[in-house]
Design an enzyme around this catalytic site. Structure first.
Site, short mmCIF file in Angstrom:
data_model
loop_
_atom_site.label_atom_id
_atom_site.label_comp_id
_atom_site.label_asym_id
_atom_site.label_seq_id
_atom_site.Cartn_x
_atom_site.Cartn_y
_atom_site.Cartn_z
N ASN A 119 2.14 2.96 2.62
CA ASN A 119 1.72 1.61 2.94
C ASN A 119 0.31 1.74 3.49
O ASN A 119 0.12 2.26 4.60
CB ASN A 119 2.66 0.97 3.97
CG ASN A 119 2.23 -0.43 4.37
OD1 ASN A 119 1.12 -0.87 4.07
ND2 ASN A 119 3.10 -1.13 5.07
N ARG A 173 -1.59 -0.18 4.87
CA ARG A 173 -1.85 -0.89 6.12
C ARG A 173 -1.37 -0.10 7.34
O ARG A 173 -1.65 -0.49 8.48
CB ARG A 173 -1.21 -2.27 6.09
CG ARG A 173 -1.82 -3.15 4.99
CD ARG A 173 -1.31 -4.55 5.05
NE ARG A 173 -1.79 -5.16 6.30
CZ ARG A 173 -1.32 -6.28 6.80
NH1 ARG A 173 -0.35 -6.92 6.17
NH2 ARG A 173 -1.79 -6.78 7.92
N CYS A 174 -0.65 0.98 7.11
CA CYS A 174 -0.07 1.79 8.20
C CYS A 174 -0.99 2.97 8.51
O CYS A 174 -1.29 3.77 7.64
CB CYS A 174 1.31 2.28 7.76
SG CYS A 174 2.04 3.49 8.88
N SER A 175 -1.42 3.09 9.76
CA SER A 175 -2.33 4.17 10.12
C SER A 175 -1.68 5.54 9.96
O SER A 175 -2.34 6.49 9.54
CB SER A 175 -2.85 3.99 11.55
OG SER A 175 -1.79 4.03 12.48
#
Length: 114
Positions: A9, A11-13
């Site tokens: 994902n 958007r996930c750091s």
């Protein structure tokens, strides 16, 4: 050079960090954007089994949808079904290589299979 697949994902750091660690190891992984292309029930079951995880160990309990769906008391099968129907509930990133499958949380766990 080993093959690797990351269920990612962007958007996930943590997911971005794991992707970078894989690339820094000289591996160009297959990137599965699981929110766009979620695994089937059998596919998710295999990923979890290969990683030695139960659905309750790989579901995002802090995700608002977890609470909205009332999953705190759900069975493992119900959790798996919820993850298939709502892939945002799948904890990430999951990485697969010839050496194994891990839920790379913390990110450094990915080193065990590279």
């Amino acid at each position: 050079m080993a093959d690797a697949t990351i269920y990612h994902n962007q958007r996930c750091s943590t997911s971005r960090t794991v992707l970078k660690l894989i690339e820094e190891a000289g591996i160009e992984p297959t990137i599965v954007k699981y929110l766009e292309t979620p695994p089937s029930r059998d596919g998710l079951r295999k990923l979890l089994d290969d990683a030695g995880l139960k659905p309750s160990e790989a579901i995002r309990k802090k995700e608002a949808l977890y609470k909205e769906l009332g999953l705190a008391e759900a069975s493992e099968d119900e959790l798996l079904e919820a993850m298939v129907e709502n892939p945002i509930l799948i904890e990430r990133p999951i990485v697969v290589t010839a050496k194994g499958t891990v839920l790379a949380r913390p990110a450094e766990r990915v080193a065990t299979i590279l």
